[in-house]
Scaffold this active site. Structure first.
Site, short mmCIF file in Angstrom:
data_model
loop_
_atom_site.label_atom_id
_atom_site.label_comp_id
_atom_site.label_asym_id
_atom_site.label_seq_id
_atom_site.Cartn_x
_atom_site.Cartn_y
_atom_site.Cartn_z
N GLY A 176 15.07 16.14 -13.88
CA GLY A 176 14.22 15.63 -12.80
C GLY A 176 14.31 16.36 -11.48
O GLY A 176 13.36 16.34 -10.70
N ARG A 195 5.71 15.65 -14.91
CA ARG A 195 6.68 16.38 -14.07
C ARG A 195 6.01 17.40 -13.17
O ARG A 195 6.52 17.73 -12.12
CB ARG A 195 7.72 17.11 -14.94
CG ARG A 195 8.69 16.21 -15.67
CD ARG A 195 9.86 17.03 -16.18
NE ARG A 195 10.62 16.35 -17.22
CZ ARG A 195 11.59 15.46 -17.00
NH1 ARG A 195 11.90 15.11 -15.78
NH2 ARG A 195 12.24 14.92 -18.00
N ASP A 226 9.53 12.36 -14.47
CA ASP A 226 8.66 12.17 -15.63
C ASP A 226 8.50 10.70 -16.01
O ASP A 226 9.26 9.83 -15.59
CB ASP A 226 9.23 12.89 -16.84
CG ASP A 226 10.45 12.16 -17.43
OD1 ASP A 226 11.33 11.75 -16.64
OD2 ASP A 226 10.51 11.98 -18.65
N GLU A 261 19.81 15.81 -6.63
CA GLU A 261 19.28 14.88 -7.63
C GLU A 261 17.89 14.41 -7.21
O GLU A 261 17.55 14.42 -6.03
CB GLU A 261 20.27 13.70 -7.78
CG GLU A 261 19.86 12.58 -8.70
CD GLU A 261 19.65 12.98 -10.15
OE1 GLU A 261 18.88 13.94 -10.41
OE2 GLU A 261 20.21 12.32 -11.03
N ASP A 262 17.10 14.00 -8.21
CA ASP A 262 15.74 13.53 -7.90
C ASP A 262 15.74 12.15 -7.26
O ASP A 262 15.08 11.92 -6.26
CB ASP A 262 14.86 13.56 -9.16
CG ASP A 262 15.47 12.82 -10.36
OD1 ASP A 262 16.60 12.29 -10.25
OD2 ASP A 262 14.82 12.78 -11.42
N PHE A 316 8.29 2.44 -10.37
CA PHE A 316 8.59 3.61 -11.20
C PHE A 316 7.69 4.75 -10.75
O PHE A 316 6.47 4.66 -10.79
CB PHE A 316 8.39 3.31 -12.68
CG PHE A 316 9.02 4.36 -13.55
CD1 PHE A 316 10.38 4.33 -13.81
CD2 PHE A 316 8.25 5.40 -14.06
CE1 PHE A 316 10.97 5.33 -14.58
CE2 PHE A 316 8.84 6.39 -14.84
CZ PHE A 316 10.19 6.35 -15.09
N VAL A 317 8.32 5.85 -10.32
CA VAL A 317 7.55 6.96 -9.75
C VAL A 317 7.62 8.20 -10.66
O VAL A 317 8.59 8.38 -11.41
CB VAL A 317 8.04 7.32 -8.33
CG1 VAL A 317 7.78 6.17 -7.37
CG2 VAL A 317 9.51 7.70 -8.32
N LYS A 331 16.15 4.36 -4.21
CA LYS A 331 15.64 2.99 -4.41
C LYS A 331 16.80 2.03 -4.19
O LYS A 331 17.40 1.54 -5.15
CB LYS A 331 15.16 2.83 -5.86
CG LYS A 331 13.76 3.25 -6.15
CD LYS A 331 13.33 2.69 -7.50
CE LYS A 331 12.98 3.76 -8.47
NZ LYS A 331 12.62 3.27 -9.81
N ASP A 376 18.70 5.33 -8.45
CA ASP A 376 18.09 4.05 -8.80
C ASP A 376 19.22 3.01 -8.83
O ASP A 376 19.62 2.50 -7.79
CB ASP A 376 17.39 4.24 -10.15
CG ASP A 376 16.58 3.04 -10.59
OD1 ASP A 376 16.17 2.24 -9.75
OD2 ASP A 376 16.34 2.90 -11.80
P1 5GP Z 1 20.39 5.57 -12.08
O1 5GP Z 1 21.61 5.89 -12.86
O2 5GP Z 1 20.55 5.74 -10.60
O3 5GP Z 1 19.86 4.20 -12.43
O4 5GP Z 1 19.25 6.49 -12.61
C1 5GP Z 1 19.06 7.77 -12.19
C2 5GP Z 1 18.08 8.49 -13.09
O5 5GP Z 1 17.12 7.59 -13.65
C3 5GP Z 1 17.28 9.48 -12.31
O6 5GP Z 1 17.92 10.73 -12.27
C4 5GP Z 1 15.98 9.52 -13.07
O7 5GP Z 1 16.07 10.43 -14.13
C5 5GP Z 1 15.84 8.12 -13.65
N1 5GP Z 1 14.96 7.29 -12.82
C6 5GP Z 1 15.31 6.25 -12.04
N2 5GP Z 1 14.24 5.74 -11.40
C7 5GP Z 1 13.20 6.48 -11.78
C8 5GP Z 1 11.80 6.46 -11.45
O8 5GP Z 1 11.26 5.66 -10.66
N3 5GP Z 1 11.03 7.40 -12.05
C9 5GP Z 1 11.52 8.32 -12.91
N4 5GP Z 1 10.67 9.18 -13.43
N5 5GP Z 1 12.83 8.38 -13.25
C10 5GP Z 1 13.64 7.46 -12.68
#
Ligand code: 5GP
Length: 179
Positions: free
Chosen positions: A45, A166, A160, A100-101, A153-154, A132, A104
């Site tokens: 991402g 992407r 993606d 990082e992208d 969800f973006v 987020k 969440d």
């Molecule tokens: P976390 O461990 O913080 O819950 O998740 C991180 C990963 O979840 C991010 O690197 C990404 O790949 C995915 N992710 C979380 N939220 C989103 C979202 O809104 N859109 C997309 N495309 N991926 C997300």
């Protein structure tokens, strides 16, 4: 049906993203220009953000990548993180900046920062394009944040949905699935 039909609305245009990445690069430059840092992009991402950020940094640095799997083909987190591609270089003694992208729940980065901290770097900090905070489960925050966003969800700009979207040059919210 057009491939963009599932897009609900644009959250950040390419111009807004470029302006914010400029500002982030200025901050990173200020903090790291004499440290020869290692920037670690978390695949997949972050690849667009990483490429745009890097090209604004006119000082000595290294680039490496890690890949982890946490989400499969859906929008819900599994809560578990697995390293599927490790770094090519040792980061002992290096100033590490994770790129990082999105944060969440924070579980991915909480685990990753722990893994990297155990390898003896001089420092570990985190640069995230999107945050987020309303979804946070693990206690973690970014040192550099592009945009704070609501719980949606973006996709786009590297992010993606089931490997699609992407390459969108902007960041968009998808329609709720099932529509
Ligand atoms: P976390 O461990 O913080 O819950 O998740 C991180 C990963 O979840 C991010 O690197 C990404 O790949 C995915 N992710 C979380 N939220 C989103 C979202 O809104 N859109 C997309 N495309 N991926 C997300």
């Amino acid at each position: 049906m057009a491939w963009t039909d599932q897009i609900d609305r644009v959250l950040f245009t390419r111009e807004q993203i470029a302006a914010r990445v400029d500002e982030l690069a200025r901050q990173v430059r200020h903090d790291y220009c004499s440290l020869n840092p290692t920037l670690i992009g978390i695949l997949t991402g972050s690849f667009v953000f990483m490429a745009d950020l890097l090209r604004r940094l006119d000082f000595d640095l290294q680039v490496d990548f890690m890949a982890v799997s946490s989400y499969e083909d859906g929008t819900a987190s599994s809560g578990k993180v697995r390293i599927t591609k490790d770094l090519d270089r040792d980061v002992a003694g290096k100033h590490v900046l994770i790129v990082e992208d999105i944060i969440d729940t924070g579980q991915t980065l909480k685990q990753l920062t722990g893994v990297l901290a155990d390898r003896g770097p001089a420092s570990v900090r985190l640069c995230c394009l999107l945050d987020k905070p309303s979804r946070r489960v693990a206690e973690i925050s970014a040192d550099y944040t592009g945009f704070t966003i609501p719980d949606a969800f973006v996709v786009g700009y590297g992010l993606d949905y089931a490997q699609a979207y992407r390459h969108l040059p902007y960041i968009a919210v998808l329609k709720p699935q099932g529509d």
